[in-house]
Scaffold this motif. Sequence first.
Motif, mmCIF file in Angstrom:
data_model
loop_
_atom_site.group_PDB
_atom_site.id
_atom_site.type_symbol
_atom_site.label_atom_id
_atom_site.label_comp_id
_atom_site.label_asym_id
_atom_site.label_seq_id
_atom_site.Cartn_x
_atom_site.Cartn_y
_atom_site.Cartn_z
ATOM 1 N N SER A 19 10.046 -92.569 27.443
ATOM 2 C CA SER A 19 9.429 -91.275 27.135
ATOM 3 C C SER A 19 10.343 -90.107 27.493
ATOM 4 N N LEU A 20 11.470 -90.388 28.143
ATOM 5 C CA LEU A 20 12.469 -89.356 28.398
ATOM 6 C C LEU A 20 13.109 -88.876 27.085
ATOM 7 N N ALA B 15 16.767 -95.344 28.306
ATOM 8 C CA ALA B 15 16.583 -94.340 29.341
ATOM 9 C C ALA B 15 15.785 -94.888 30.514
ATOM 10 N N ALA B 16 15.994 -94.278 31.668
ATOM 11 C CA ALA B 16 15.280 -94.666 32.879
ATOM 12 C C ALA B 16 15.163 -93.465 33.797
ATOM 13 N N VAL B 17 14.146 -93.499 34.640
ATOM 14 C CA VAL B 17 13.899 -92.445 35.622
ATOM 15 C C VAL B 17 13.767 -93.093 36.987
ATOM 16 N N ALA C 257 17.475 -89.146 36.484
ATOM 17 C CA ALA C 257 17.224 -89.855 35.228
ATOM 18 C C ALA C 257 18.557 -90.208 34.593
ATOM 19 N N LEU C 258 18.564 -91.299 33.824
ATOM 20 C CA LEU C 258 19.770 -91.780 33.149
ATOM 21 C C LEU C 258 19.440 -92.081 31.696
ATOM 22 N N VAL D 297 27.002 -91.797 29.376
ATOM 23 C CA VAL D 297 25.744 -91.803 30.121
ATOM 24 C C VAL D 297 25.414 -90.371 30.520
ATOM 25 N N LEU D 298 24.220 -89.931 30.169
ATOM 26 C CA LEU D 298 23.720 -88.642 30.622
ATOM 27 C C LEU D 298 22.987 -88.843 31.941
ATOM 28 N N ILE D 299 23.347 -88.072 32.944
ATOM 29 C CA ILE D 299 22.695 -88.134 34.258
ATOM 30 C C ILE D 299 22.030 -86.795 34.531
#
Length: 475
Positions: free
Chosen positions: A378-379, A393-395, A402-403, A462-464
């Motif tokens: 859902s990110l 994606a993960a939180v 979040a990544l 990777v977006l952080i």
Amino acid sequence: MKKCYLFLWFAVLLLSSHAYTQNIKLKVSDNKRFIITDKDKPFVWVGDTAWELFHKLNREEATEYLTTRAKQGFTVIQAVVLAELDGLRVPNPYGEIPLHDFSPEKPNEKYFEHVDFIVNKAEELGLVIGMLPTWGDKLYSLHPGAGPVVFNRNNAAVFGEFLGKRYENKPIVWILGGDRNVDSFEVLEIWRAMAAGLRKGDKGKHLISFHPRGGASSSYSLHNEDWLDFNMYQSGHAFRYNKVYQYATNDYLLRPTKPFVDGEPAYEDLSIRFWEDTDWQAALAENGIVKDMSYFKKDFFTAHDVRVHAYWDFLSGACGYTYGNNAVWQMFKKGSKPIIACLTDWREALDRPGANDMQHVRKLMEARPVSKIVPDQSLVYGLNGNDSTHIRAAVASDNSFALAYLSVGQSITVVMKKIADKNVVAWWYDPREGTSSKIGEFTNTGLQTFTPPSLGEGNDWVLILDSVTKKYPKP
């Protein structure tokens, strides 16, 4: 005198670090999602498939292999005691076979002295051995191999207890299965007996998993087995941009909750769908290395492929990923006959780009702890394809970071508010170099679009997103 004190200080530091790495003991976390050390520290499973390590390499070669992998940041080495490539008949470099009279109740001490050496060397280097007691062709299977079939319930228990006792105090994870599924209830009983023998021998000190065939997970047949501490799936070698997240999602939703690892994804330098290659032997030079690529219609898996699957796995909830190289798993040497066509020999393959990229995977999973990662699609705002453009994606479980992994450098529109802070710091992390660059600080509301520094095949990023108040260091 000052130089003397400095030398002593460095020596103490080195010895204390060395002593720590020699005592890696693993367990499942309290929330049953991850593997951690007995010190309750997160353990990032970055494995390598070295199936023929005990069988094919001599001690000098094994030392070279293990030393290289330790320097590259690997944490687990998966190797087989009763090896796939006719391991009961073809001797190791010292002329020894593992069993007398093909009997699991009669292990050959000389063979196991070589296994001991490798296990001890791995321990010295801070590595864990993911030890397969046997390849699956030594049991009945719908997909027989070199064999021969030697196990029954009684001798499986004896062999398991023998291994358990021998390596009770070593950094070991047991991996049953050996590229086979559970093809009958009799086979299930044999694996249960071996697991019970291992538990009896090592007093329950080591974790146990199961390595299935390609396109399968241990959870399909064994999830409710008490002895199975964590699941392992083999996402396999059939596709680029393989939907490894589907295996992960399946295992993530199961109850009781258990950690899971992708124990055999696509190997670097392996021909895609290699089993469909025909007449490939004609493509080889005299030394056994591929010289004519035209025989391979689907190309070979690359460093980019292994990175894609690694990050998709971790951000889907996996606690580990096992890299593989086609020359390394079979320990192919020039002048010998490859089992599957090789682009290099095993020694050259150690320094392939995908292998070196694994240290960057580990670096990020330690900088933003894998033990906090919770998959959260859902990110991602908007449509999300199931091809090369798929975004994973993960939180963090505490909403502190979040990544999102962008496999071809595609833009992403993020649903903000996932981080528990008024403002977030955004970073780009380069999976090819292990470097990061700050994008800026953003208000944690609404939607925000991020476009990576480069786009296209091989340009993954990777977006952080970090909580400002958490003050995470530069990844």
